[in-house]
Enzyme design. Structure first.
Site, PDB file in Angstrom:
ATOM      1  N   ALA A  60       9.838  32.081  11.120  1.00 20.38           N
ATOM      2  CA  ALA A  60      10.655  30.862  11.094  1.00 20.38           C
ATOM      3  C   ALA A  60      10.250  30.030  12.307  1.00 20.38           C
ATOM      4  O   ALA A  60      10.222  30.547  13.433  1.00 20.38           O
ATOM      5  CB  ALA A  60      12.135  31.235  11.158  1.00 20.38           C
ATOM      6  N   ILE A  86       9.542  34.568  15.403  1.00 19.63           N
ATOM      7  CA  ILE A  86       9.606  33.152  15.789  1.00 19.63           C
ATOM      8  C   ILE A  86       8.211  32.540  15.806  1.00 19.63           C
ATOM      9  O   ILE A  86       7.317  32.996  16.532  1.00 19.63           O
ATOM     10  CB  ILE A  86      10.275  32.994  17.182  1.00 19.63           C
ATOM     11  N   LYS A  87       8.070  31.496  14.997  1.00 20.58           N
ATOM     12  CA  LYS A  87       6.794  30.787  14.957  1.00 20.58           C
ATOM     13  C   LYS A  87       6.823  29.748  16.071  1.00 20.58           C
ATOM     14  O   LYS A  87       7.649  28.822  16.055  1.00 20.58           O
ATOM     15  CB  LYS A  87       6.654  30.089  13.607  1.00 20.58           C
ATOM     16  N   VAL A  88       5.923  29.910  17.028  1.00 21.84           N
ATOM     17  CA  VAL A  88       5.894  29.035  18.198  1.00 21.84           C
ATOM     18  C   VAL A  88       4.660  28.143  18.106  1.00 21.84           C
ATOM     19  O   VAL A  88       3.534  28.662  18.038  1.00 21.84           O
ATOM     20  CB  VAL A  88       5.827  29.883  19.495  1.00 21.84           C
TER      21      VAL A  88
END
Ligand code: E4P
Length: 218
Positions: A60, A86-88
Site C-alpha cells: 500500500a 508500505i510502498k515508499v
C-alpha cells in the site's frame, strides 16, 4: 520465484487467488483509485479485503513526500493488517522512512526505481523489496530487464537481503526473462497472469487428441 498480482481489483484478486499460485499483491494510487471508483468502497476497506483474500505481503503506497508525514501515513496504513507492506516512493526522504519503519518491524517496498544507485540506497536502508519498473523503461527505449540484472548483481556482491520485485510487467516474456535471471518476485497484472498458461500449440494438441479419442470410441 514469488508471484504477486499488480492490481487492487477485488474480483481479479479473488480469481487469481483461486488458482493457488499467488504470493502477494501490489497496489498503487492509480490502481486503488480505480477500485474506489468501481466499488464505491474506501481505500482502507479495499486494502483490508485484499489482505483477507491473499495470505502474503500487500503493498500500500504512501503519498506524502516529507519524512515526518510519510512516517505518520505509513504507521497508519500498517495498522490495517499485519501483511501490509508500505510502498515508499524513491525520494531522498524515503530512505530515512524505510530505515525508521524497518526498525519498527514494518515491511517496505521502495517503488518507482529506475537506477542501480536508487536500488543500492533502498537496500542500505533495509527495504524488504525494491521495485524496478521495467515496462516504463522499455517505453522510453531502455531495456528494463538490464536494470533488474544489474540490481541482482549488486545485491549479490554485498549479500543484501532486499528482494528484487520486478514491476511494470507488460507481457509473459517479461515474467519468463525475470525468472531466467533469478528475480525474487514478479508483480503481474491479471491479464498477463491469464496469458501465462496459453500456447497455441497446446490448444491445437488438445483438439487433435480429443478428435482422435472421439474417432476411436465410435
Ligand atoms: C508496481 O508495484 C506498480 O504498481 C506497477 O507495476 C506499475 O505498472 P505500470 O507501469 O504498468 O503502471
Amino acid at each position: 520465484m514469488k508471484f504477486f498480482i499488480d492490481t487492487a481489483n477485488l474480483d481479479e484478486i479473488r480469481q487469481a487467488s483461486s488458482m493457488g499460485i499467488l504470493d502477494g499483491v501490489t497496489t498503487n494510487p492509480s490502481l486503488l483509485g480505480r477500485e474506489i471508483q468501481r466499488t464505491g468502497k474506501d481505500s482502507r476497506e479495499i486494502l483490508k479485503e485484499i489482505c483477507q483474500l491473499v495470505d502474503g505481503p500487500v503493498s500500500a503506497e504512501i503519498l506524502s513526500l516529507k519524512a515526518d508525514k510519510m512516517i505518520t501515513e505509513a504507521r497508519d496504513l500498517a495498522k490495517i493488517h499485519d501483511n501490509i507492506t508500505i510502498k515508499v516512493p524513491m525520494v531522498k526522504d524515503g530512505i530515512l522512512v524505510v530505515k525508521t519503519l524497518r526498525d519498527e518491524g514494518i515491511h517496505t517496498n521502495v517503488t518507482l526505481v529506475f537506477s542501480v544507485s536508487q536500488a543500492l540506497l533502498a537496500a542500505k536502508a533495509g527495504a524488504t523489496f525494491v521495485s524496478p519498473f521495467i515496462g516504463r523503461l522499455d517505453d522510453i527505449s531502455h531495456v528494463g530487464m538490464d536494470l533488474v540484472e544489474e540490481i541482482l548483481a549488486v545485491y549479490e556482491n554485498y549479500a543484501f537481503e532486499t528482494e528484487v520485485l520486478v514491476a511494470s510487467i507488460r507481457h509473459p516474456l517479461h515474467v519468463a526473462e525475470a525468472a531466467l535471471i533469478g528475480a525474487d518476485v514478479a508483480t503481474i497484472p491479471f491479464s498477463v497472469i491469464e496469458k501465462l498458461a496459453h500456447h497455441p500449440l497446446t490448444d491445437v494438441g488438445i483438439e487433435k487428441f480429443q478428435a482422435d479419442w472421439d474417432k476411436a470410441k465410435k
